[in-house]
Design an enzyme around this catalytic site. Structure first.
Site, PDB file in Angstrom:
ATOM      1  N   CYS A   1      31.491  35.372  33.394  1.00 18.45           N
ATOM      2  CA  CYS A   1      32.135  36.643  33.366  1.00 18.45           C
ATOM      3  C   CYS A   1      31.040  37.489  33.105  1.00 18.45           C
ATOM      4  O   CYS A   1      31.305  38.840  33.570  1.00 18.45           O
ATOM      5  CB  CYS A   1      32.855  36.725  31.872  1.00 18.45           C
ATOM      6  SG  CYS A   1      33.960  35.112  32.006  1.00 18.45           S
TER       7      CYS A   1
ATOM      8  N   GLU B   1      34.133  41.988  41.435  1.00 17.14           N
ATOM      9  CA  GLU B   1      33.654  40.821  40.589  1.00 17.14           C
ATOM     10  C   GLU B   1      33.664  39.524  41.852  1.00 17.14           C
ATOM     11  O   GLU B   1      34.632  39.221  41.936  1.00 17.14           O
ATOM     12  CB  GLU B   1      34.427  40.312  39.537  1.00 17.14           C
ATOM     13  CG  GLU B   1      33.728  39.091  38.697  1.00 17.14           C
ATOM     14  CD  GLU B   1      34.458  38.821  37.499  1.00 17.14           C
ATOM     15  OE1 GLU B   1      35.523  38.573  37.627  1.00 17.14           O
ATOM     16  OE2 GLU B   1      33.661  38.535  36.395  1.00 17.14           O
TER      17      GLU B   1
ATOM     18  N   LYS C   1      45.855  25.578  26.679  1.00 16.62           N
ATOM     19  CA  LYS C   1      46.054  25.141  28.312  1.00 16.62           C
ATOM     20  C   LYS C   1      44.670  25.490  29.002  1.00 16.62           C
ATOM     21  O   LYS C   1      44.311  26.672  29.264  1.00 16.62           O
ATOM     22  CB  LYS C   1      47.009  26.224  28.802  1.00 16.62           C
ATOM     23  CG  LYS C   1      47.645  25.480  30.110  1.00 16.62           C
ATOM     24  CD  LYS C   1      47.943  26.259  31.268  1.00 16.62           C
ATOM     25  CE  LYS C   1      46.687  26.689  32.111  1.00 16.62           C
ATOM     26  NZ  LYS C   1      46.233  25.773  33.201  1.00 16.62           N
TER      27      LYS C   1
ATOM     28  N   GLU D   1      39.850  38.605  28.127  1.00 13.52           N
ATOM     29  CA  GLU D   1      38.692  38.828  28.570  1.00 13.52           C
ATOM     30  C   GLU D   1      38.639  38.467  30.249  1.00 13.52           C
ATOM     31  O   GLU D   1      38.716  37.363  30.421  1.00 13.52           O
ATOM     32  CB  GLU D   1      37.647  37.793  27.918  1.00 13.52           C
ATOM     33  CG  GLU D   1      36.156  38.136  28.040  1.00 13.52           C
ATOM     34  CD  GLU D   1      35.603  37.438  29.146  1.00 13.52           C
ATOM     35  OE1 GLU D   1      35.474  37.972  30.203  1.00 13.52           O
ATOM     36  OE2 GLU D   1      34.794  36.514  28.568  1.00 13.52           O
TER      37      GLU D   1
HETATM   38  P1  ADP Z   1      41.088  31.556  38.754  1.00 14.75           P
HETATM   39  O1  ADP Z   1      42.182  32.442  39.693  1.00 14.75           O
HETATM   40  O2  ADP Z   1      39.884  31.648  39.267  1.00 14.75           O
HETATM   41  O3  ADP Z   1      41.745  29.891  38.834  1.00 14.75           O
HETATM   42  P2  ADP Z   1      42.777  32.559  36.634  1.00 14.75           P
HETATM   43  O4  ADP Z   1      42.151  33.611  35.927  1.00 14.75           O
HETATM   44  O5  ADP Z   1      44.018  32.320  37.544  1.00 14.75           O
HETATM   45  O6  ADP Z   1      41.392  32.237  37.437  1.00 14.75           O
HETATM   46  O7  ADP Z   1      42.977  31.245  35.659  1.00 14.75           O
HETATM   47  C1  ADP Z   1      42.443  31.195  34.387  1.00 14.75           C
HETATM   48  C2  ADP Z   1      43.453  30.475  33.571  1.00 14.75           C
HETATM   49  O8  ADP Z   1      44.841  30.922  34.041  1.00 14.75           O
HETATM   50  C3  ADP Z   1      43.601  28.850  34.177  1.00 14.75           C
HETATM   51  O9  ADP Z   1      44.047  28.221  33.185  1.00 14.75           O
HETATM   52  C4  ADP Z   1      44.875  28.963  34.984  1.00 14.75           C
HETATM   53  O10 ADP Z   1      45.745  27.861  35.238  1.00 14.75           O
HETATM   54  C5  ADP Z   1      45.615  30.071  34.385  1.00 14.75           C
HETATM   55  N1  ADP Z   1      46.872  30.725  34.804  1.00 14.75           N
HETATM   56  C6  ADP Z   1      46.910  31.201  36.289  1.00 14.75           C
HETATM   57  N2  ADP Z   1      48.087  31.697  36.687  1.00 14.75           N
HETATM   58  C7  ADP Z   1      48.679  32.056  35.470  1.00 14.75           C
HETATM   59  C8  ADP Z   1      49.769  32.648  35.261  1.00 14.75           C
HETATM   60  N3  ADP Z   1      50.462  33.141  36.119  1.00 14.75           N
HETATM   61  N4  ADP Z   1      50.187  32.673  33.695  1.00 14.75           N
HETATM   62  C9  ADP Z   1      49.510  32.140  32.815  1.00 14.75           C
HETATM   63  N5  ADP Z   1      47.999  31.489  33.087  1.00 14.75           N
HETATM   64  C10 ADP Z   1      47.766  31.319  34.447  1.00 14.75           C
END
Ligand code: ADP
Length: 486
Positions: free
Chosen positions: A290, A388, A181, A256
Site C-alpha cells: 500500500c 496505483e 475475513k 486503508e
Molecule cells: P483485490 O481486488 O486486489 O483482490 P480487494 O480490495 O477487492 O483487492 O480485496 C481485499 C479484500 O476485500 C479481500 O479479502 C476480498 O475478498 C475482500 N472483498 C472483495 N470484494 C468485496 C466486497 N464486495 N465486500 C467486502 N469485501 C470484499
C-alpha cells in the site's frame, strides 16, 4: 496438499465459536502457489450463513468469558500469542511465502512484525484510560473507553500477517470480538495464527475466521446488521462498497486503500543513503505494498545522476521463486500480473523506459513473474504517475523547486505516505507540514514496519488510523458518565 510442512491446523476449515468446521454447503477454493502456478491446498468457501454463525459466536463470547475478562488478562493472552508466533515463525513465513509469493526473507520479517503487534497491543491493553472532566458542583464526570462489540476485519493478500496483526491485535486488546475475513488469495497464515490463539488461551468466539470470496463473505460481513465496526484494507472500489454497506447500518469504518506515495529527493540530500531506499521501498513485495513509494520526484540538479544510479540498480534486480534469494518474487495471481502488465505496456508506448530488471531463467513458466521497470521523465499527470499499479513499476518525475515538489507530491487522489530526502532542517519541517498524507518519513522510509506508528491515509487512501496506540481509540468508543452526588 503440497505445502511441504507439518501444520497444526487444517487449512480447509473455518473457525467459528472455537470449532473448526467445513463451510456451510462444503464449498472450497484452491490455493495456488504464485511461484509455480500449482495448487498446494484448498480453503473453505464460506457463505453468508457462516458469517451469521460467526457473528453469533462473537456475540456469545462478549456475553461470556471474553466479555468478562479484565484488560490485563486480555493483554496477557496477546503476549502469550506473540511468543507462540515467534516459536512458529519459520513455518508461518513458509506458509506466507508459498501462499502469496513473497521472498522468504520478507515473509520472515512479516512474522516478526506480527509477533511485535501482539506484544505491543498486549502491553497496551490495560493502559487505555478515561478522564475525569471538571463540571457542575456536586457532579463527577468521567469517560470510559468501551469496545464496539462485534468487529469485522476484511484484509487483503499482500501482507496478511502484518495486517491481521495490527487489526485483530488492537481490536482484541480493547475487548472486541472479531470476525476475520482473509483474502481468498491468501488465507493460510490467518488460519494458522487463529489456531495459535486457541493455544494462547483466547476464549472461543473472541476470534472467528471465515474464509471465502469477497463478494460473498466480505459483502455479507460488511453489511451484517449486528457488526458494530468494520476495518478494511484493500482497493478503493471495494472500500467504497464496504463503506456503503456499513452506512446502511450506521456503523464506523476504518479504510486503508493504498496510495501513490512519493519520494521527494532534493539536491542537498545524502544521496548514497537515499538510493537503496528509493528502489527498495517500491520493489519490496514486488510493488504490492500500500505504501510503496512508486513515484520518485527528483530535483533537476541531481536528476541525471539519480536516474543513472537508479537505472543501474534496476539492471541488477532479478525476480524469481519466493524460496530463492531473489530481489522480488512473483505477483500474487495471474489476475494481478495481467493488470500490471497492461500498465507496463502503456508505459512502453507512451513513456521512456530508464531501465528494467529481469526474470530468472529458471523461474517456473507458470509463475506470475513480472520484471521490474523504471520509467523516467514521466509527466506528473500521466496515468502511471497517478494510478496505483500494485506491481514493480516506478516512475521518475523531475522538479525545479520546493513549491513544485509539493504541488506534484500532493497532486494525486491519494495520500498515504511520503518520503523526503534533504539535509535542510527548515525544509524538512515545511514539507512535513504541507504534504497531504498520513505519514511523512524524512531521510528514511518505514514502509511496512513501524508497529508503534499510527498509519492511515487522506483522500482516496482512506480514513481512520491503524497501528500504534492510536488504533486503540479507533477500536473503542467513548462513553461519558455524569454522576450527581451532591
Ligand atoms: P483485490 O481486488 O486486489 O483482490 P480487494 O480490495 O477487492 O483487492 O480485496 C481485499 C479484500 O476485500 C479481500 O479479502 C476480498 O475478498 C475482500 N472483498 C472483495 N470484494 C468485496 C466486497 N464486495 N465486500 C467486502 N469485501 C470484499
Amino acid at each position: 496438499m503440497k505445502l511441504n510442512t507439518k501444520l497444526w491446523f487444517d487449512p480447509s476449515r473455518l473457525l467459528v465459536g472455537g470449532t473448526w468446521r467445513d463451510a456451510e454447503g462444503g464449498g472450497s477454493i484452491p490455493v495456488e502457489n504464485p511461484s509455480t502456478g500449482e495448487a498446494v491446498a484448498s480453503i473453505a468457501a464460506g457463505t453468508p450463513g457462516d458469517v451469521e454463525a460467526a457473528v453469533r459466536a462473537a456475540e456469545a463470547a462478549l456475553d461470556g468469558e471474553w466479555g468478562a475478562m479484565t484488560a490485563t488478562e486480555r493483554g496477557r493472552i496477546l503476549i502469550r500469542w506473540a511468543r507462540l508466533v515467534e516459536e512458529r515463525a519459520e513455518t508461518l513465513a513458509h506458509l506466507e511465502s508459498t501462499d502469496v509469493g513473497k521472498p522468504i526473507t520478507q515473509a520472515r520479517n512479516d512474522a516478526t512484525a506480527l509477533a511485535r503487534y501482539f506484544e505491543f497491543y498486549g502491553g497496551a491493553a490495560d493502559k487505555v484510560m478515561g478522564e475525569t472532566i471538571p463540571y457542575q458542583a456536586g457532579t463527577t464526570v468521567l469517560t470510559l473507553r468501551e469496545p464496539h462489540g462485534v468487529t469485522a476485519h476484511i484484509i487483503p493478500w499482500n501482507y496478511p500477517m502484518q495486517i491481521l496483526g495490527r487489526s485483530i491485535g488492537a481490536a482484541l486488546a480493547m475487548g472486541n470480538a472479531c470476525v476475520l475475513k482473509p483474502a481468498e488469495d491468501a488465507s493460510l497464515s490467518a488460519l494458522a495464527v487463529a489456531a495459535l490463539a486457541e493455544e494462547a488461551g483466547l476464549p472461543a468466539g473472541a476470534l472467528n475466521v471465515v474464509t471465502g470470496y469477497g463478494d460473498e463473505v466480505g459483502a455479507a460481513l460488511s453489511a451484517h446488521p449486528r457488526v458494530h465496526h468494520v476495518s478494511f484494507t484493500g482497493s478503493v472500489g471495494t472500500g467504497r462498497r464496504i463503506q456503503s454497506a456499513a452506512a446502511e447500518n450506521v456503523v464506523p469504518v476504518t479504510l486503508e486503500l493504498g496510495g501513490k506515495s512519493p519520494h521527494i529527493v532534493f539536491d542537498d540530500c545524502d544521496l548514497e543513503a537515499a538510493l537503496p531506499t528509493l528502489v527498495g521501498a517500491c520493489i519490496q513485495a514486488a510493488g504490492q505494498t500500500c505504501s510503496a513509494a512508486s513515484r520518485v520526484l527528483v530535483q533537476r540538479g541531481i536528476y541525471a545522476e539519480v536516474k543513472a544510479k537508479m537505472a543501474a540498480a534496476y539492471g541488477r534486480l532479478v525476480a524469481g521463486p519466493a524460496s530463492g534469494g531473489f530481489d522480488l518474487g512473483p505477483l500474487v495471481s495471474g489476475r494481478q500480473k495481467a493488470i500490471v502488465t497492461r500498465y507496463i505496456a502503456q508505459g512502453r508506448d507512451e513513456l521512456t523506459v530508464a531501465a528494467e530488471g529481469r526474470i530468472d531463467d529458471d523461474a517456473p513458466a507458470k509463475g506470475h513473474y513480472v520484471a521490474p521497470v523504471l520509467f523516467a521523465d514521466v509527466p506528473a499527470d500521466h496515468a502511471l504517475a497517478q494510478e496505483e499499479i500494485f506491481g514493480p513499476v516506478q516512475v521518475m518525475i523531475p522538479f525545479e523547486d520546493e513549491a513544485e515538489a509539493i504541488r506534484i507530491a500532493n497532486g494525486t487522489d491519494y495520500g498515504l505516505v511520503a518520503g523526503v530526502w534533504t539535509e535542510n532542517g527548515a525544509r524538512q519541517m515545511r514539507l512535513a507540514r504541507r504534504l497531504h498524507c498520513g505519514q511523512v518519513f524524512v531521510n528514511n522510509y518505514g514502509a511496512g514496519g513501524g508497529v508503534e506508528l499510527p498509519f492511515g491515509g487522506v483522500g482516496k487512501s482512506g480514513h481512520g488510523r491503524e497501528k500504534g496506540f492510536e488504533a486503540l481509540y479507533g477500536f473503542s468508543r467513548l462513553k461519558t458518565v455524569s454522576i450527581r452526588h451532591g
